[in-house]
Design a protein around this motif. Structure first.
Motif, short mmCIF file in Angstrom:
data_model
loop_
_atom_site.label_atom_id
_atom_site.label_comp_id
_atom_site.label_asym_id
_atom_site.label_seq_id
_atom_site.Cartn_x
_atom_site.Cartn_y
_atom_site.Cartn_z
N ILE A 173 0.84 -1.20 0.00
CA ILE A 173 0.00 0.00 0.00
C ILE A 173 0.88 1.25 0.00
N ALA A 174 1.93 1.23 0.83
CA ALA A 174 2.85 2.37 0.87
C ALA A 174 3.50 2.60 -0.48
N LEU A 175 3.96 1.52 -1.13
CA LEU A 175 4.61 1.66 -2.44
C LEU A 175 3.66 2.23 -3.48
N PHE A 176 2.43 1.72 -3.52
CA PHE A 176 1.48 2.17 -4.54
C PHE A 176 0.93 3.56 -4.24
N ALA A 177 1.07 4.02 -3.00
CA ALA A 177 0.64 5.38 -2.67
C ALA A 177 1.68 6.42 -3.05
N LEU A 178 2.93 6.00 -3.21
CA LEU A 178 4.01 6.96 -3.45
C LEU A 178 3.79 7.85 -4.68
N PRO A 179 3.41 7.31 -5.85
CA PRO A 179 3.27 8.19 -7.02
C PRO A 179 2.23 9.28 -6.85
N VAL A 180 1.04 8.94 -6.36
CA VAL A 180 -0.02 9.94 -6.26
C VAL A 180 0.27 10.95 -5.16
N VAL A 181 0.82 10.49 -4.03
CA VAL A 181 1.17 11.42 -2.95
C VAL A 181 2.33 12.31 -3.38
N GLY A 182 3.33 11.71 -4.06
CA GLY A 182 4.46 12.50 -4.54
C GLY A 182 4.04 13.56 -5.55
N LEU A 183 3.15 13.18 -6.47
CA LEU A 183 2.66 14.15 -7.46
C LEU A 183 1.89 15.28 -6.79
N ALA A 184 1.08 14.94 -5.79
CA ALA A 184 0.34 15.97 -5.07
C ALA A 184 1.28 16.93 -4.36
N SER A 185 2.35 16.39 -3.76
CA SER A 185 3.31 17.25 -3.08
C SER A 185 4.05 18.16 -4.05
N LEU A 186 4.47 17.60 -5.20
CA LEU A 186 5.17 18.42 -6.20
C LEU A 186 4.28 19.53 -6.74
N THR A 187 3.00 19.25 -6.86
CA THR A 187 2.05 20.22 -7.42
C THR A 187 1.67 21.31 -6.43
N LEU A 188 1.49 20.94 -5.17
CA LEU A 188 0.88 21.85 -4.20
C LEU A 188 1.86 22.41 -3.18
N GLU A 189 3.06 21.85 -3.09
CA GLU A 189 4.00 22.30 -2.07
C GLU A 189 5.33 22.72 -2.72
N SER A 190 6.19 23.33 -1.93
CA SER A 190 7.49 23.78 -2.43
C SER A 190 8.54 23.65 -1.34
N GLU A 191 9.80 23.68 -1.76
CA GLU A 191 10.95 23.64 -0.84
C GLU A 191 10.95 22.41 0.06
N GLN A 192 10.51 21.28 -0.49
CA GLN A 192 10.45 20.06 0.33
C GLN A 192 11.84 19.60 0.75
N LEU A 193 12.79 19.54 -0.18
CA LEU A 193 14.12 19.04 0.14
C LEU A 193 14.85 19.97 1.11
N GLY A 194 14.62 21.27 0.94
CA GLY A 194 15.22 22.22 1.88
C GLY A 194 14.68 22.02 3.29
N ALA A 195 13.38 21.79 3.38
CA ALA A 195 12.77 21.54 4.69
C ALA A 195 13.33 20.26 5.31
N LEU A 196 13.56 19.23 4.48
CA LEU A 196 14.10 17.97 4.99
C LEU A 196 15.53 18.15 5.47
N ARG A 197 16.34 18.91 4.71
CA ARG A 197 17.74 19.14 5.11
C ARG A 197 17.83 19.87 6.45
N HIS A 198 16.90 20.77 6.70
CA HIS A 198 16.95 21.57 7.92
C HIS A 198 16.08 21.01 9.04
#
Length: 294
Positions: A173-198
């Motif tokens: 379930i986690a694997l199959f959820a990755l594409p749709v959740v990832g696409l939603a994050s790329l579309t609606l959010e920003s600076e994800q990697l920067g937030a993870l680094r900090h």
């Protein structure tokens, strides 16, 4: 219900309750959809390499990847960003009566009048808590209700699916959820990697607790119990989760304790007790055999 299974259910709801605290900590430092995506990355990496599936199981897992992975979890994390842990957890518990009523209609599972009364009492507690000033806008409530609906539908899918070992189900379930959740994050959010680094310990704790304690441990036990017992026997116990979340939110996050939370929590506990007492004799061992590994 066997005593050991009763205590397993209490363990599950306690892990879920504290998960709301962990998620709130994670949301201090990470965007909600990206936090959800990272949760599923950890779960998939830990489980998928060791779990195989077959063609019969594949369509059910794909469906659960959307209803459970995206619809329930992503919307839950988004909604939790705008309300406190206890209030968010209680609104999402609308999924419990939704699932019980859907089980009555779709799976033909019977509910006695006293059980319906218990559900109504519990729902009244949810309604009281939903009126709390900690719900800032109608759309936040709508997001959480959609998350609850995803939870309810997913529980019925699990009941109707072919036998799938719990850890296999959790990982895929986690694997199959990755594409749709990832696409939603790329579309609606920003600076994800920067937030993870900090990110500090709050962000990483939110990721790993949500992935390991809530997903791998709690949901694995939940899937196993769903296959062993009637939906309407298991689901009322999950109404204890928001009550524990309210208490934990006060203890760990400094959330306020207002009259909405006090009255709502009391109604949820009372309704749960009424429903559970009248469901204890409904065992489903004959209809739902033990899970077997494939």
């Amino acid at each position: 219900m066997a005593t050991r299974h009763f205590f397993l259910i209490l363990l599950v709801v306690s892990l879920w309750a504290f998960n709301n605290i962990a998620v709130k900590w994670g949301l201090y430092e990470l965007p909600p959809l990206f936090l959800t995506w990272m949760r599923f990355v950890v779960v998939a990496l830990l489980l998928v390499p060791f779990c195989r599936i077959n063609r019969q199981q594949l369509p059910w897992l794909l469906l659960l990847g959307f209803t459970f992975g995206f619809l329930h979890f992503s919307l839950l994390f988004v909604g939790m960003r705008y309300t406190d842990a206890g209030t968010g957890a209680i609104v999402v518990q609308l999924g419990t009566p939704i699932a019980m009523l859907l089980a009555m209609v779709v799976l033909k599972e019977k509910l006695r009048p006293i059980q319906l009364f218990g559900i109504m009492v519990s729902l009244s507690g949810v309604v009281v808590l939903a009126g709390s000033p900690t719900i800032p806008a109608w759309w936040v409530l709508l997001i959480l209700i959609c998350s609850a609906t995803g939870w309810a539908i997913s529980n019925l899918i699990v009941k109707k699916s072919p036998p799938i070992p719990p850890l296999t189900m959790t990982g895929w379930i986690a694997l199959f959820a990755l594409p749709v959740v990832g696409l939603a994050s790329l579309t609606l959010e920003s600076e994800q990697l920067g937030a993870l680094r900090h990110a500090g310990w709050h962000g990483w704790f939110g990721i790993f607790y949500s992935a390991i304690a809530s997903s791998i441990v709690a949901y694995t036990l939940w899937y196993w119990l769903l296959k062993k017992y009637n939906v309407n026997l298991i689901m009322p116990y999950s109404l204890l989760t928001p009550v524990l979340s309210v208490i934990m939110g006060i203890l760990f996050l400094g959330d306020s304790l207002n009259s909405f939370k006090i009255l709502g929590a009391a109604l949820v506990v009372l309704g749960t007790a009424i429903a559970v007492v009248n469901l204890r004799n409904l065992r489903m061992h004959a209809r739902f055999p033990r899970l077997r590994r494939r």
